[in-house]
Design a protein around this motif. Structure first.
Motif, PDB file in Angstrom:
ATOM      1  N   SER A  25      31.579  49.348 -38.854  1.00  0.00           N
ATOM      2  CA  SER A  25      31.431  50.611 -38.127  1.00  0.00           C
ATOM      3  C   SER A  25      29.987  51.115 -38.162  1.00  0.00           C
ATOM      4  N   GLN A  26      29.213  50.648 -39.117  1.00  0.00           N
ATOM      5  CA  GLN A  26      27.812  51.046 -39.208  1.00  0.00           C
ATOM      6  C   GLN A  26      26.895  50.147 -38.384  1.00  0.00           C
ATOM      7  N   HIS A  27      27.451  49.041 -37.839  1.00  0.00           N
ATOM      8  CA  HIS A  27      26.620  48.077 -37.112  1.00  0.00           C
ATOM      9  C   HIS A  27      27.218  47.735 -35.748  1.00  0.00           C
ATOM     10  N   ILE A  28      27.696  48.732 -35.041  1.00  0.00           N
ATOM     11  CA  ILE A  28      28.286  48.485 -33.722  1.00  0.00           C
ATOM     12  C   ILE A  28      27.217  48.057 -32.724  1.00  0.00           C
ATOM     13  N   VAL A  29      26.063  48.666 -32.814  1.00  0.00           N
ATOM     14  CA  VAL A  29      24.943  48.290 -31.945  1.00  0.00           C
ATOM     15  C   VAL A  29      23.739  47.974 -32.820  1.00  0.00           C
ATOM     16  N   LEU A  38      23.616  58.750 -26.302  1.00  0.00           N
ATOM     17  CA  LEU A  38      24.788  58.754 -25.432  1.00  0.00           C
ATOM     18  C   LEU A  38      25.495  60.101 -25.514  1.00  0.00           C
ATOM     19  N   PRO A  39      25.727  60.737 -24.360  1.00  0.00           N
ATOM     20  CA  PRO A  39      26.358  62.061 -24.390  1.00  0.00           C
ATOM     21  C   PRO A  39      27.862  62.012 -24.621  1.00  0.00           C
ATOM     22  N   ASP A  40      28.523  60.924 -24.259  1.00  0.00           N
ATOM     23  CA  ASP A  40      29.976  60.860 -24.306  1.00  0.00           C
ATOM     24  C   ASP A  40      30.437  60.101 -25.548  1.00  0.00           C
ATOM     25  N   PRO A  41      31.152  60.755 -26.468  1.00  0.00           N
ATOM     26  CA  PRO A  41      31.602  60.046 -27.663  1.00  0.00           C
ATOM     27  C   PRO A  41      32.728  59.060 -27.397  1.00  0.00           C
ATOM     28  N   VAL A  42      33.344  59.101 -26.207  1.00  0.00           N
ATOM     29  CA  VAL A  42      34.451  58.195 -25.894  1.00  0.00           C
ATOM     30  C   VAL A  42      33.937  56.890 -25.307  1.00  0.00           C
ATOM     31  N   GLY A  43      32.716  56.828 -24.897  1.00  0.00           N
ATOM     32  CA  GLY A  43      32.171  55.679 -24.185  1.00  0.00           C
ATOM     33  C   GLY A  43      32.063  54.406 -25.001  1.00  0.00           C
ATOM     34  N   PRO A  44      31.054  53.604 -24.708  1.00  0.00           N
ATOM     35  CA  PRO A  44      30.932  52.273 -25.297  1.00  0.00           C
ATOM     36  C   PRO A  44      30.887  52.231 -26.824  1.00  0.00           C
ATOM     37  N   THR A  45      30.417  53.256 -27.466  1.00  0.00           N
ATOM     38  CA  THR A  45      30.390  53.226 -28.934  1.00  0.00           C
ATOM     39  C   THR A  45      31.612  53.897 -29.539  1.00  0.00           C
ATOM     40  N   GLY A  46      32.284  54.737 -28.783  1.00  0.00           N
ATOM     41  CA  GLY A  46      33.439  55.452 -29.318  1.00  0.00           C
ATOM     42  C   GLY A  46      34.646  54.562 -29.541  1.00  0.00           C
ATOM     43  N   TRP A  47      34.937  53.685 -28.584  1.00  0.00           N
ATOM     44  CA  TRP A  47      36.110  52.823 -28.703  1.00  0.00           C
ATOM     45  C   TRP A  47      36.018  51.872 -29.884  1.00  0.00           C
ATOM     46  N   PRO A  48      34.887  51.176 -30.076  1.00  0.00           N
ATOM     47  CA  PRO A  48      34.835  50.296 -31.257  1.00  0.00           C
ATOM     48  C   PRO A  48      35.006  51.066 -32.566  1.00  0.00           C
ATOM     49  N   ARG A  49      34.427  52.252 -32.629  1.00  0.00           N
ATOM     50  CA  ARG A  49      34.597  53.050 -33.855  1.00  0.00           C
ATOM     51  C   ARG A  49      36.053  53.460 -34.042  1.00  0.00           C
ATOM     52  N   LEU A  50      36.703  53.825 -32.949  1.00  0.00           N
ATOM     53  CA  LEU A  50      38.107  54.207 -33.037  1.00  0.00           C
ATOM     54  C   LEU A  50      38.958  53.025 -33.510  1.00  0.00           C
ATOM     55  N   MET A  51      38.694  51.847 -32.950  1.00  0.00           N
ATOM     56  CA  MET A  51      39.464  50.660 -33.330  1.00  0.00           C
ATOM     57  C   MET A  51      39.193  50.274 -34.792  1.00  0.00           C
ATOM     58  N   LEU A  52      37.930  50.342 -35.202  1.00  0.00           N
ATOM     59  CA  LEU A  52      37.612  50.026 -36.601  1.00  0.00           C
ATOM     60  C   LEU A  52      38.230  51.061 -37.537  1.00  0.00           C
ATOM     61  N   ALA A 153      36.740  54.638 -19.756  1.00  0.00           N
ATOM     62  CA  ALA A 153      35.736  54.650 -20.832  1.00  0.00           C
ATOM     63  C   ALA A 153      34.393  54.110 -20.373  1.00  0.00           C
ATOM     64  N   GLN A 154      34.361  53.492 -19.191  1.00  0.00           N
ATOM     65  CA  GLN A 154      33.148  52.919 -18.607  1.00  0.00           C
ATOM     66  C   GLN A 154      32.432  51.982 -19.572  1.00  0.00           C
TER      67      GLN A 154
END
Length: 178
Positions: A25-29, A38-52, A153-154
């Motif tokens: 979770s600390q190394h998603i990108v 990124l303004p949207d917490p649901v976007g490309p970084t939000g989903w991996p964090r949610l899944m982790l 989620a784009q």
């Protein structure tokens, strides 16, 4: 093997999953400043964090279950394995291998094709044998995942290479995602 050592051995897998989810979770990108922009917490970084986070939560529940089984086994002087009657370790290992293969196939096949194959194989391993049920679960499941991840989620999901890239773009246009 004593119940204690057997129980500790059973804790290794959920402990590894919990540790992995926390570390990943600390190394998603690669560039963490990208996330801050990124303004949207649901976007490309939000989903991996949610899944982790979900993996970490499931690992915690698994650890709690193992500790309870270990406690019962020590107090009742019965083997820990009796707590797990009916659990299919072979199917679980096949499922884990399938998840790894899915991750390896994604860059080559693209999200739609790899996910379609993954869901179909997962259903077969899970015992779904009727072709109509298998086709409906696989097809509807994949379309829903495409709308959720790509349209809502784009997320820039991998489209695959060569013919798979062309197929993915055509499918997205057919579904109205592009």
């Amino acid at each position: 093997m004593t119940p204690l050592s057997h129980g500790l051995r059973r804790l290794a897998t959920p402990a590894a999953l919990l540790t992995g989810s926390l570390l990943l979770s600390q190394h998603i990108v690669r560039d963490s400043t990208m996330i801050a922009g990124l303004p949207d917490p649901v976007g490309p970084t939000g989903w991996p964090r949610l899944m982790l986070g979900a993996v970490g939560l499931c690992a915690l529940i698994w650890i709690a279950k193992e500790l309870l089984a270990l406690r019962r086994a020590v107090h009742q002087q019965k083997p820990v394995d009796e707590e797990y009657e009916g659990y299919a370790n072979g199917r679980a290992m096949i499922g884990l291998g399938l998840v790894v293969l899915y991750g390896l196939a994604l860059p080559q096949l693209g999200f739609p094709v790899a996910t379609l194959a993954f869901v179909a194989l997962w259903c077969v391993i899970g015992g779904i044998r009727r072709p109509l049920t298998l086709a409906l679960v696989t097809g509807i499941g994949c379309v829903v995942l495409l709308y959720v991840f790509v349209l809502l989620a784009q997320m820039p999901l991998n489209r695959g290479h060569g013919v798979f890239d062309d197929f993915t773009v055509a499918l997205y246009r057919l579904l109205g995602i592009y």
